[in-house]
Design an enzyme around this catalytic site. Structure first.
Site, PDB file in Angstrom:
ATOM      1  N   GLY A 100      28.935  35.218  99.117  1.00 57.62           N
ATOM      2  CA  GLY A 100      28.376  36.303  97.879  1.00 57.62           C
ATOM      3  C   GLY A 100      27.478  37.074  98.489  1.00 57.62           C
ATOM      4  O   GLY A 100      26.494  36.810  98.359  1.00 57.62           O
ATOM      5  N   ALA A 101      27.863  38.255  98.722  1.00 59.97           N
ATOM      6  CA  ALA A 101      26.846  39.338  99.146  1.00 59.97           C
ATOM      7  C   ALA A 101      26.814  40.177  98.075  1.00 59.97           C
ATOM      8  O   ALA A 101      26.501  41.523  98.337  1.00 59.97           O
ATOM      9  CB  ALA A 101      27.341  40.026 100.301  1.00 59.97           C
ATOM     10  N   GLY A 102      26.873  39.787  96.847  1.00 62.29           N
ATOM     11  CA  GLY A 102      26.585  40.910  95.840  1.00 62.29           C
ATOM     12  C   GLY A 102      25.171  41.071  95.418  1.00 62.29           C
ATOM     13  O   GLY A 102      24.259  40.955  96.313  1.00 62.29           O
ATOM     14  N   VAL A 119      22.930  39.430  93.686  1.00 63.55           N
ATOM     15  CA  VAL A 119      21.820  38.301  93.665  1.00 63.55           C
ATOM     16  C   VAL A 119      21.967  37.792  95.447  1.00 63.55           C
ATOM     17  O   VAL A 119      20.710  37.573  95.796  1.00 63.55           O
ATOM     18  CB  VAL A 119      22.399  37.108  92.870  1.00 63.55           C
ATOM     19  N   ASP A 156      31.277  37.495 102.267  1.00 60.21           N
ATOM     20  CA  ASP A 156      31.797  37.829 100.982  1.00 60.21           C
ATOM     21  C   ASP A 156      33.420  38.119 100.956  1.00 60.21           C
ATOM     22  O   ASP A 156      33.851  38.117 102.291  1.00 60.21           O
ATOM     23  CB  ASP A 156      31.202  39.003 100.359  1.00 60.21           C
ATOM     24  N   ARG A 170      10.378  32.978  84.283  1.00 61.46           N
ATOM     25  CA  ARG A 170      10.279  33.843  83.195  1.00 61.46           C
ATOM     26  C   ARG A 170       9.279  33.476  82.051  1.00 61.46           C
ATOM     27  O   ARG A 170       8.454  33.999  81.678  1.00 61.46           O
ATOM     28  CB  ARG A 170      11.779  33.912  82.666  1.00 61.46           C
ATOM     29  N   HIS A 217      21.294  24.853  82.319  1.00 61.48           N
ATOM     30  CA  HIS A 217      20.835  26.489  82.289  1.00 61.48           C
ATOM     31  C   HIS A 217      21.542  26.952  81.344  1.00 61.48           C
ATOM     32  O   HIS A 217      22.941  27.241  81.332  1.00 61.48           O
ATOM     33  CB  HIS A 217      21.228  27.097  83.701  1.00 61.48           C
TER      34      HIS A 217
HETATM   35  P1  NAI Z   1      27.846  40.308  91.891  1.00 64.01           P
HETATM   36  O1  NAI Z   1      29.268  40.511  91.373  1.00 64.01           O
HETATM   37  O2  NAI Z   1      26.922  41.303  92.253  1.00 64.01           O
HETATM   38  O3  NAI Z   1      28.095  39.606  93.327  1.00 64.01           O
HETATM   39  C1  NAI Z   1      29.048  38.402  93.465  1.00 64.01           C
HETATM   40  C2  NAI Z   1      29.810  38.493  94.765  1.00 64.01           C
HETATM   41  O4  NAI Z   1      30.840  37.540  94.883  1.00 64.01           O
HETATM   42  C3  NAI Z   1      30.482  39.775  94.828  1.00 64.01           C
HETATM   43  O5  NAI Z   1      30.271  40.590  96.052  1.00 64.01           O
HETATM   44  C4  NAI Z   1      32.108  39.162  95.139  1.00 64.01           C
HETATM   45  O6  NAI Z   1      32.848  40.135  96.004  1.00 64.01           O
HETATM   46  C5  NAI Z   1      31.865  38.010  95.712  1.00 64.01           C
HETATM   47  N1  NAI Z   1      32.888  36.863  95.536  1.00 64.01           N
HETATM   48  C6  NAI Z   1      33.831  36.769  94.494  1.00 64.01           C
HETATM   49  N2  NAI Z   1      34.561  36.122  94.853  1.00 64.01           N
HETATM   50  C7  NAI Z   1      34.373  35.498  95.905  1.00 64.01           C
HETATM   51  C8  NAI Z   1      35.000  34.493  96.831  1.00 64.01           C
HETATM   52  N3  NAI Z   1      36.184  33.758  96.265  1.00 64.01           N
HETATM   53  N4  NAI Z   1      34.354  34.385  97.962  1.00 64.01           N
HETATM   54  C9  NAI Z   1      33.306  35.018  98.364  1.00 64.01           C
HETATM   55  N5  NAI Z   1      32.810  35.822  97.789  1.00 64.01           N
HETATM   56  C10 NAI Z   1      33.464  36.236  96.523  1.00 64.01           C
HETATM   57  O7  NAI Z   1      27.133  39.058  91.071  1.00 64.01           O
HETATM   58  P2  NAI Z   1      25.830  38.500  91.040  1.00 64.01           P
HETATM   59  O8  NAI Z   1      25.046  39.418  90.068  1.00 64.01           O
HETATM   60  O9  NAI Z   1      25.437  38.711  92.715  1.00 64.01           O
HETATM   61  O10 NAI Z   1      25.792  37.109  90.193  1.00 64.01           O
HETATM   62  C11 NAI Z   1      26.529  36.057  91.353  1.00 64.01           C
HETATM   63  C12 NAI Z   1      26.455  34.943  90.394  1.00 64.01           C
HETATM   64  O11 NAI Z   1      25.211  34.109  90.453  1.00 64.01           O
HETATM   65  C13 NAI Z   1      27.087  34.972  89.020  1.00 64.01           C
HETATM   66  O12 NAI Z   1      27.981  33.773  88.757  1.00 64.01           O
HETATM   67  C14 NAI Z   1      25.930  34.950  88.027  1.00 64.01           C
HETATM   68  O13 NAI Z   1      26.173  34.362  86.822  1.00 64.01           O
HETATM   69  C15 NAI Z   1      24.897  33.910  89.047  1.00 64.01           C
HETATM   70  N6  NAI Z   1      23.671  33.940  88.542  1.00 64.01           N
HETATM   71  C16 NAI Z   1      23.052  32.663  88.408  1.00 64.01           C
HETATM   72  C17 NAI Z   1      21.622  32.684  88.252  1.00 64.01           C
HETATM   73  C18 NAI Z   1      20.888  31.223  88.130  1.00 64.01           C
HETATM   74  O14 NAI Z   1      20.020  31.187  87.498  1.00 64.01           O
HETATM   75  N7  NAI Z   1      21.700  30.294  88.496  1.00 64.01           N
HETATM   76  C19 NAI Z   1      20.881  34.031  88.043  1.00 64.01           C
HETATM   77  C20 NAI Z   1      21.319  35.063  88.370  1.00 64.01           C
HETATM   78  C21 NAI Z   1      22.933  35.146  88.515  1.00 64.01           C
END
Ligand code: NAI
Length: 306
Positions: A7-9, A11, A31, A149, A173
């Site tokens: 996942g290169a989004g 986070v 990704d 936080r 969480h």
């Molecule tokens: P984002 O939408 O920016 O990035 C997610 C990435 O996953 C995208 O680049 C997407 O193309 C990729 N992706 C989707 N399906 C995929 C697959 N099958 N294989 C490989 N890559 C795939 O989202 P963001 O903001 O990066 O958040 C990511 C996750 O982390 C979310 O579920 C979010 O809720 C969670 N999160 C958890 C936290 C925690 O404390 N545990 C804190 C912040 C976010």
């Protein structure tokens, strides 16, 4: 060492940059969107000469490239949108994360896995089940962020450095997390001696909704700087065998009177992954909140399996 970021989004890439800056290992960003992974990897690598790091950073959509990774971080999935409950993410993310877990088991069978995708507690459980990895090698990141936080809010309230503030947040969480006051200190002084109960109550409440507060402001996604920093701290504790005690979603096997469940508890994180769960004393009220959180996580996992 080699570190894979699935996942290169927002986070994943933020964490990857911080990991590269600390030179914790060579990074592979993977990704489903190969261009996104390659573009972010290239961009991070290009920061190296200025930031002063030399690790390799590559991007791909091919799981063969994660082979030999010591740590795999899973951040792939959908992020929470304003007004969206964590539970609503469940159906989509369980499928995505199960698919990733199968690939990780195949291509990086010796890896330590840090799960980040929400809803966190259910996703860690999915990864453990699908990979079949031993419990100490599969953990979830949430408590480091939630306690960061709380530390920040306490620091703000008292006008002190957040570095001197410790806080412990247990449980699942989400809105049912359990901030433990007895384990919160400022420069070694118990927080209860520095803040009146009502001010602390307000901080605890704000901590419970800390993720949502950022979501409401951003409108386009959820937090990534503090999550990225929290992931980096966990990766560092493993690859540098630091043995830090941090709240982590760990697999309980009798600790806290709970069996066969992933939930946030303090644990020692080192070269052996989750090396030991640490049991701390809870007040009657905190114990009840923890039990309620356990119940909520069990329900979430049942829903994930349905
Ligand atoms: P984002 O939408 O920016 O990035 C997610 C990435 O996953 C995208 O680049 C997407 O193309 C990729 N992706 C989707 N399906 C995929 C697959 N099958 N294989 C490989 N890559 C795939 O989202 P963001 O903001 O990066 O958040 C990511 C996750 O982390 C979310 O579920 C979010 O809720 C969670 N999160 C958890 C936290 C925690 O404390 N545990 C804190 C912040 C976010």
């Amino acid at each position: 060492p080699k570190i894979a970021m699935i996942g290169a989004g927002q986070v994943g890439s933020t964490a990857a940059h911080l990991i590269a800056k600390k030179e914790l290992g060579n990074l592979v960003l993977l990704d489903i969107d190969a261009g996104m992974a390659q573009g972010k990897a290239l961009d991070i690598a290009e920061a190296g000469p200025v930031d002063g790091f030399d690790v390799a950073v590559t991007g791909t959509d091919d799981y063969a490239e994660i082979a030999g990774s010591e740590v795999v971080v899973i951040t792939a999935g959908l992020a929470r949108k304003p007004g969206m409950d964590r539970a609503e993410l469940l159906r989509n993310n369980v499928e995505i994360v199960a698919g990733i877990a199968r690939e990780v088991a195949r291509h990086a069978p010796e890896a330590y896995v840090i799960v980040v995708t929400n809803p966190l507690d259910a996703m860690v459980c999915t990864v453990k089940e699908v990979t079949g990895f031993p419990a100490h090698r599969v953990m979830g990141m949430a408590g480091v962020l939630d306690s960061a936080r709380m530390r920040r809010f306490i620091a703000e309230e008292l006008g002190v450095s957040g570095k001197d503030v410790t806080a412990m947040v247990l449980g699942g969480h989400g809105d049912r997390m359990v901030p433990v006051r007895g384990s919160s200190t400022v420069g070694g002084i118990p927080i209860t001696e520095l803040l009146p109960a009502d001010r602390l109550d307000a901080i605890v409440e704000r901590t419970r909704h800390g993720g949502g507060e950022v979501v409401e402001l951003l409108k386009t996604g959820s937090a990534y700087y503090a999550p990225g920093a929290s992931i980096t701290e966990m990766v560092e504790s493993i690859v540098r065998d630091q043995g830090r005690i941090r709240p982590v979603a760990a697999h309980l096997q009798g600790e806290y009177g709970v069996s066969d469940l992933y939930i946030g508890v303090p644990a020692i994180i080192g070269a052996g992954g989750v090396e030991r769960v640490v049991e701390i004393r809870l007040t009657q009220a905190e114990r009840e909140q923890f039990d309620a959180s356990v119940e909520a996580v069990r329900n979430l996992i049942a829903e994930a399996r349905a």
